[in-house]
Design a protein around this motif. Structure first.
Motif: not given
Length: 99
Positions: A68-69, A71-73, A75-76, A79
């Motif tokens: 999850a971490a 994936v968040d990185r 996505k950031a 973006e």
């Protein structure tokens, strides 16, 4: 993640050894017409799945947090790249309008 995978593999190999022993000790029926090459790993897979589900719960949760971490990185980063591209596009359009 690698640790979880290796632990899963270890449980499967342990179940494979147990299944092989049970089949060749005639405690569990063997496959028909020499199909033990498929029957024993299939039996080991069926045995190891619920064992892994219960025994590796904490390790699976730890691996889930790592994924999850990551994936968040990602996505950031995507973006931020999109914003940089939009900014460059706006600058390019502003430069062509004034020329």
């Amino acid at each position: 993640m690698l640790r979880y995978t290796l632990m899963r593999l270890g449980i499967f190999l342990g179940c494979l050894a147990v299944a092989w022993g049970l089949v060749y000790a005639d405690i569990v029926p063997s496959g028909r017409n020499g199909s033990n090459g498929l029957w024993i790993p299939l039996l080991a897979l069926v045995l190891s799945a619920p064992i892994s589900f219960v025994v590796l719960r904490k390790e699976r949760d730890r691996a889930s947090v790592q994924v999850a971490a990551r994936v968040d990185r990602m996505k950031a980063n995507m973006e931020a790249a999109g914003l940089a591209e939009d900014l460059a596009d706006e600058r390019a359009r502003a430069g062509t309008k004034t020329s």
